[in-house]
Design a protein around this motif. Structure first.
Motif, PDB file in Angstrom:
ATOM      1  N   PHE A 111       0.834  -1.207   0.000  1.00 21.76           N
ATOM      2  CA  PHE A 111       0.000   0.000   0.000  1.00 21.76           C
ATOM      3  C   PHE A 111       0.871   1.261   0.000  1.00 21.76           C
ATOM      4  O   PHE A 111       0.428   2.318   0.439  1.00 21.76           O
ATOM      5  CB  PHE A 111      -0.941   0.005   1.210  1.00 21.76           C
ATOM      6  CG  PHE A 111      -2.078  -0.967   1.069  1.00 21.76           C
ATOM      7  CD1 PHE A 111      -3.253  -0.610   0.412  1.00 21.76           C
ATOM      8  CD2 PHE A 111      -1.977  -2.259   1.569  1.00 21.76           C
ATOM      9  CE1 PHE A 111      -4.296  -1.520   0.261  1.00 21.76           C
ATOM     10  CE2 PHE A 111      -3.009  -3.177   1.431  1.00 21.76           C
ATOM     11  CZ  PHE A 111      -4.180  -2.808   0.775  1.00 21.76           C
ATOM     12  N   ILE A 162       2.610   0.127   4.419  1.00 22.23           N
ATOM     13  CA  ILE A 162       1.948   1.410   4.155  1.00 22.23           C
ATOM     14  C   ILE A 162       3.010   2.478   3.875  1.00 22.23           C
ATOM     15  O   ILE A 162       4.187   2.286   4.160  1.00 22.23           O
ATOM     16  CB  ILE A 162       1.035   1.853   5.328  1.00 22.23           C
ATOM     17  CG1 ILE A 162       1.823   1.979   6.637  1.00 22.23           C
ATOM     18  CG2 ILE A 162      -0.134   0.900   5.471  1.00 22.23           C
ATOM     19  CD1 ILE A 162       1.057   2.668   7.758  1.00 22.23           C
ATOM     20  N   SER A 168      -1.876   4.426  10.592  1.00 25.77           N
ATOM     21  CA  SER A 168      -3.149   4.281   9.870  1.00 25.77           C
ATOM     22  C   SER A 168      -4.311   4.916  10.616  1.00 25.77           C
ATOM     23  O   SER A 168      -4.244   5.125  11.840  1.00 25.77           O
ATOM     24  CB  SER A 168      -3.454   2.793   9.696  1.00 25.77           C
ATOM     25  OG  SER A 168      -2.392   2.155   9.055  1.00 25.77           O
ATOM     26  N   THR A 169      -5.386   5.177   9.877  1.00 26.08           N
ATOM     27  CA  THR A 169      -6.649   5.525  10.538  1.00 26.08           C
ATOM     28  C   THR A 169      -7.271   4.225  11.051  1.00 26.08           C
ATOM     29  O   THR A 169      -6.887   3.127  10.611  1.00 26.08           O
ATOM     30  CB  THR A 169      -7.647   6.173   9.558  1.00 26.08           C
ATOM     31  OG1 THR A 169      -7.966   5.205   8.544  1.00 26.08           O
ATOM     32  CG2 THR A 169      -7.076   7.436   8.920  1.00 26.08           C
ATOM     33  N   GLU A 172      -8.698   2.388   8.087  1.00 30.47           N
ATOM     34  CA  GLU A 172      -7.663   1.694   7.288  1.00 30.47           C
ATOM     35  C   GLU A 172      -7.232   0.413   7.991  1.00 30.47           C
ATOM     36  O   GLU A 172      -7.144  -0.655   7.383  1.00 30.47           O
ATOM     37  CB  GLU A 172      -6.447   2.609   7.091  1.00 30.47           C
ATOM     38  CG  GLU A 172      -6.676   3.735   6.091  1.00 30.47           C
ATOM     39  CD  GLU A 172      -5.590   4.813   6.115  1.00 30.47           C
ATOM     40  OE1 GLU A 172      -5.434   5.501   5.100  1.00 30.47           O
ATOM     41  OE2 GLU A 172      -4.923   4.993   7.171  1.00 30.47           O
ATOM     42  N   SER A 173      -6.989   0.530   9.298  1.00 31.32           N
ATOM     43  CA  SER A 173      -6.502  -0.610  10.060  1.00 31.32           C
ATOM     44  C   SER A 173      -7.523  -1.748  10.043  1.00 31.32           C
ATOM     45  O   SER A 173      -7.168  -2.922   9.861  1.00 31.32           O
ATOM     46  CB  SER A 173      -6.215  -0.145  11.484  1.00 31.32           C
ATOM     47  OG  SER A 173      -5.564  -1.147  12.202  1.00 31.32           O
ATOM     48  N   TYR A 176      -7.375  -3.359   6.670  1.00 28.03           N
ATOM     49  CA  TYR A 176      -6.225  -4.267   6.515  1.00 28.03           C
ATOM     50  C   TYR A 176      -6.507  -5.598   7.219  1.00 28.03           C
ATOM     51  O   TYR A 176      -6.130  -6.659   6.739  1.00 28.03           O
ATOM     52  CB  TYR A 176      -4.937  -3.641   7.070  1.00 28.03           C
ATOM     53  CG  TYR A 176      -4.512  -2.358   6.374  1.00 28.03           C
ATOM     54  CD1 TYR A 176      -4.565  -2.245   4.982  1.00 28.03           C
ATOM     55  CD2 TYR A 176      -4.063  -1.249   7.095  1.00 28.03           C
ATOM     56  CE1 TYR A 176      -4.188  -1.068   4.336  1.00 28.03           C
ATOM     57  CE2 TYR A 176      -3.676  -0.072   6.452  1.00 28.03           C
ATOM     58  CZ  TYR A 176      -3.747   0.012   5.075  1.00 28.03           C
ATOM     59  OH  TYR A 176      -3.380   1.172   4.442  1.00 28.03           O
TER      60      TYR A 176
END
Ligand code: ADE
Length: 263
Positions: A111, A162, A168-169, A172-173, A176
């Motif tokens: 990413f 990343i 990450s937000t 996002e986390s 993932y």
């Protein structure tokens, strides 16, 4: 220029000197891509010639998205390195991968956004395979050492890389996590794929420092450093035995990565 170095180590966060090498020399290398992260320490350990380079620089001044990965790999290749061991700090995307544990990634999800990830240029088109991005022979040496030292290491894990340098937000986390990936970090890509293009064996030994931001308490850089400082000695202990265990001749296919890869 030295050409007889066998093993290269990229120090990750918290590992700025190998603490192992004897008869060391600092080598300042220039590459077609510019300077590597710092001067490279070359020395010997148990009869093997080793190069050591902290990927964030000796004073941790280079953030992950600004690391000159191509220069770092090129410089190791110039020195003759055929095997790279790459310790790194990672967040956990799974409850059972606890801070302090070691992880051996066998796959990655990329990413990243803005990195020079290839030596392929106009006029030289290279399509290497990264179906299995890591060296199986190095993986087997690493697991022999961790078994020997009774250290638990999670195998067959997937590393989400990343762009960073921000964490990450939560969204996002959580995303993932839905991919089934195990750990998250900022430096594996393109380091491992450039090593493959350079036909150098590569394995990452990741240390879990936190539960990223999907768990109750979002990660901070301070947490990462605190956990790492407790684990640096463990990583060095693994490296100490690993250097002896790595076979002198390669029986993997990493040295042939460019066969059938070029147009
Ligand atoms: N490195 C260490 N912990 C991390 C995390 N949670 N996310 C990305 N990189 C990391």
């Amino acid at each position: 220029m030295e050409k007889d170095v066998e093993i290269g180590i990229f120090g990750g966060t918290g590992i700025y000197d190998s603490g192992l090498l004897e008869n060391t020399q600092e080598i300042d290398i220039d590459t077609p891509y510019g300077k590597p992260s710092d001067t490279i320490t070359v020395g010997t350990f148990k009869g093997r010639k080793i190069a050591f380079l902290p990927r964030h620089g000796k004073k941790h001044t280079i953030p992950p998205h600004r690391i000159n990965f191509r220069a770092n790999i090129w410089a190791f290749k110039e020195l003759g390195v055929t095997r790279i061991i790459a310790p790194s700090a990672v967040g956990s995307l799974k409850e059972e991968l606890e801070p302090g544990h070691f992880v051996l990634p066998s796959q990655f999800l990329d990413f990243t956004k803005s990195r020079d990830g290839s030596f392929s240029e106009d006029g030289r088109v290279i399509h290497i395979s990264v179906a299995d991005p890591f060296c199986p022979e190095l993986h087997s040496s690493i697991t022999k050492v961790t078994d020997n030292q009774n250290i638990k290491i999670h195998k067959d894990c997937t590393y989400v890389c990343i762009e960073g340098p921000r964490f990450s937000t939560k969204a996002e986390s959580k995303f993932y996590r839905t991919t089934g990936a195990d750990i998250i970090g900022m430096t594996l890509v393109p380091e491992c794929q450039l090593a493959r293009e350079a036909q150098i064996c590569y394995a990452s030994i990741s240390t879990v420092t936190d539960y990223d931001v999907w768990a109750e308490k979002p990660v901070t850089a301070k947490d990462v450093l605190e956990t790492l400082s407790k684990n640096v000695e463990g990583t060095k202990k693994i490296l100490t035995e690993l250097i002896e265990k790595i076979p002198k001749t390669r029986s993997c296919s990493c040295a042939k990565a460019l066969e059938e890869a070029e147009f």
